[in-house]
Scaffold this active site. Structure first.
Site, PDB file in Angstrom:
ATOM      1  N   GLY A 174     -16.934  -0.470   1.363  1.00 18.05           N
ATOM      2  CA  GLY A 174     -16.500   0.746   2.047  1.00 18.05           C
ATOM      3  C   GLY A 174     -14.994   0.876   2.202  1.00 18.05           C
ATOM      4  CG  HIS A 181      -7.319  -1.821   6.364  1.00 17.32           C
ATOM      5  ND1 HIS A 181      -7.421  -1.990   5.001  1.00 17.32           N
ATOM      6  CD2 HIS A 181      -8.327  -0.986   6.719  1.00 17.32           C
ATOM      7  CE1 HIS A 181      -8.443  -1.277   4.553  1.00 17.32           C
ATOM      8  NE2 HIS A 181      -9.014  -0.667   5.577  1.00 17.32           N
ATOM      9  CG  HIS A 250     -22.914 -15.967  29.136  1.00 16.26           C
ATOM     10  ND1 HIS A 250     -23.912 -15.542  28.283  1.00 16.26           N
ATOM     11  CD2 HIS A 250     -22.680 -14.923  29.977  1.00 16.26           C
ATOM     12  CE1 HIS A 250     -24.290 -14.325  28.613  1.00 16.26           C
ATOM     13  NE2 HIS A 250     -23.556 -13.922  29.640  1.00 16.26           N
TER      14      HIS A 250
HETATM   15  P1  AMP Z   1     -10.991   1.725   4.762  1.00 20.01           P
HETATM   16  O1  AMP Z   1     -11.551   3.037   4.323  1.00 20.01           O
HETATM   17  O2  AMP Z   1     -11.967   0.798   5.348  1.00 20.01           O
HETATM   18  O3  AMP Z   1     -10.191   1.097   3.664  1.00 20.01           O
HETATM   19  O4  AMP Z   1      -9.983   2.017   5.954  1.00 20.01           O
HETATM   20  C1  AMP Z   1      -8.728   2.567   5.732  1.00 20.01           C
HETATM   21  C2  AMP Z   1      -8.528   3.683   6.725  1.00 20.01           C
HETATM   22  O5  AMP Z   1      -7.155   4.031   6.702  1.00 20.01           O
HETATM   23  C3  AMP Z   1      -9.322   4.936   6.386  1.00 20.01           C
HETATM   24  O6  AMP Z   1     -10.190   5.224   7.480  1.00 20.01           O
HETATM   25  C4  AMP Z   1      -8.250   6.017   6.209  1.00 20.01           C
HETATM   26  O7  AMP Z   1      -8.607   7.229   6.846  1.00 20.01           O
HETATM   27  C5  AMP Z   1      -7.033   5.421   6.884  1.00 20.01           C
HETATM   28  N1  AMP Z   1      -5.755   5.813   6.277  1.00 20.01           N
HETATM   29  C6  AMP Z   1      -5.490   6.054   4.974  1.00 20.01           C
HETATM   30  N2  AMP Z   1      -4.177   6.349   4.814  1.00 20.01           N
HETATM   31  C7  AMP Z   1      -3.607   6.281   6.036  1.00 20.01           C
HETATM   32  C8  AMP Z   1      -2.280   6.463   6.538  1.00 20.01           C
HETATM   33  N3  AMP Z   1      -1.279   6.783   5.713  1.00 20.01           N
HETATM   34  N4  AMP Z   1      -2.049   6.320   7.874  1.00 20.01           N
HETATM   35  C9  AMP Z   1      -3.068   5.987   8.690  1.00 20.01           C
HETATM   36  N5  AMP Z   1      -4.342   5.796   8.277  1.00 20.01           N
HETATM   37  C10 AMP Z   1      -4.611   5.930   6.974  1.00 20.01           C
HETATM   38 ZN    ZN Z   2     -24.753 -16.414  26.620  1.00 22.76          ZN
END
Ligand code: AMP
Ligand code: ZN
Ligand code: ZN
Length: 359
Positions: A174, A181, A250
């Site tokens: 995904g 990140h 816990h």
């Molecule tokens: P993923 O899709 O798991 O790779 O998460 C990356 C996220 O970064 C996505 O939800 C994007 O909407 C977000 N994203 C992409 N470009 C930027 C940007 N320039 N600044 C902030 N968020 C971003």
């Molecule tokens: Zn526990």
């Protein structure tokens, strides 16, 4: 945590109940080749230099990102040399700018609620080719402490009911960005899967007097132990080679973690990601922190226990899983745990020593 395991791994299909999430899983060895042959067919390749020149998450490209919330720096006198940045998502799933609807502790009866919430991105390193598992255990611990800081900030909003921290690594897990990140989504409702988990943990507590995740798992399921955490393949793992990292103390909320425990968890998380990468050919993966809803009563506090789930993406979910919510897993958890236990990560001792020295 689990009923007694058979002394040798069953050869026949078996259905096991995940009593924490109230789900059944179908273990079906006939649907696999040897468990040790499992490898990702679409390994995540290393991001190259060309991508980094176009990447908004790289150091020097901050102006291409949505607004920053905070940064972790090497030296407060040189803020441009950041190590971690928490920023708003440019394409958020929920809006922080609309009026929150206060619906009290329970989800709204009417079935509709304004999409107030938060969707943030945690940039785990300033350098494009560095993955989370390339950081030191201490460095991973710093990322975990950044999650904690942001979760605490968001939890102060009354309308927020549940905060999900998660990571997507690799396109088929995904991820749309290759720069390392993770993300945080804060919701104005408690999703049904979380209510189900909370109720199942409470039921177990009422029946046995114990918190289900405070109980020691069978040793066959154990992969590794650190000072404050254990890593296991759960008794009824939904996915082949799924791993859970569980606090040995816990705690209902991830955000109660302290720096010493975060460093310890950082080392263990790094080790698990390395083992998984070596054994499964650098697969795409997700990890999720399963914690309790922001506000829960004392009765739930004593029986809910947070954990971190790592899911390597080796197969796609098909019609049967979508229809029934019942996963088919071709690898028995005790076999997966043995294989992961035995994968030799060269710097295991160094990862563990370094973390205990810095804590
Ligand atoms: P993923 O899709 O798991 O790779 O998460 C990356 C996220 O970064 C996505 O939800 C994007 O909407 C977000 N994203 C992409 N470009 C930027 C940007 N320039 N600044 C902030 N968020 C971003
Ligand atoms: Zn526990
Ligand atoms: Zn980058």
């Amino acid at each position: 945590m689990a009923p007694q395991l058979p002394s040798s791994s069953p050869q026949n299909p078996e259905l096991r109940k995940d009593i924490i999430n109230n789900k059944w899983v179908n273990f079906s060895p006939a649907r696999s080749k040897r468990p040790s042959d499992f490898k990702s067919k679409s390994p995540v390749s290393d991001p190259n230099q060309k991508q980094s020149q176009e990447c908004p998450f790289c150091i020097g490209h901050e102006h291409e990102c949505a607004p920053e919330i905070f940064r972790v720096m090497d030296d407060p006198n040189s803020p441009s040399k950041w190590r971690i940045r928490v920023i708003q998502n440019l394409y958020p799933a929920l809006s922080r700018d609309i009026e929150p609807q206060n619906t009290g502790l329970d989800n709204p009866d009417c079935g509709v609620v304004a999409g107030f919430g938060f969707h943030d991105v945690v940039i785990e390193t300033s350098t494009h080719p560095v993955h989370l598992f390339d950081l030191s255990g201490y460095g991973v611990g710093e990322v975990l402490m950044a999650y904690k800081k942001r979760v605490l900030q968001i939890a102060s909003f009354d309308a927020i009911k549940y905060i999900q921290v998660f990571k997507n690594h690799g396109a088929s897990a995904g991820a749309s960005m290759s720069h390392s990140h993770s993300q945080i989504i804060a919701l104005p409702i408690v999703p049904p899967a979380i209510s189900t988990r909370l109720a199942a943990m409470k039921e177990y507590f009422e029946q046995t007097g114990n918190c289900v995740l405070c109980e020691k798992p069978p040793k066959e399921l154990l992969i590794h132990e650190s000072r404050h955490f254990i890593s296991v393949v759960p008794f009824a793992a939904s996915y082949a080679f799924e791993i859970w990292i569980i606090p040995r103390y816990h705690s209902a909320h991830f955000h109660d973690i302290d720096k010493e425990k975060a460093n310890d968890l950082g080392g263990l998380l790094k080790l698990m990601l390395k083992k998984m990468g070596l054994q499964l050919n650098n697969p795409p993966f997700n990890f999720m922190i399963h914690t309790a809803p922001v506000r829960i009563d004392d009765a739930h506090l004593s029986c809910s226990h947070w954990y971190l789930q790592i899911v390597p993406q080796l197969t796609v979910l098909a019609g049967f899983e979508v229809a029934t919510g019942c996963h088919i897993n071709p690898v028995f958890p005790e076999n997966a745990a043995k294989i992961l236990r035995e994968v030799n990560v060269e710097d295991t001792e160094e990862i563990c020593r370094e973390d205990s020295e810095r804590s």
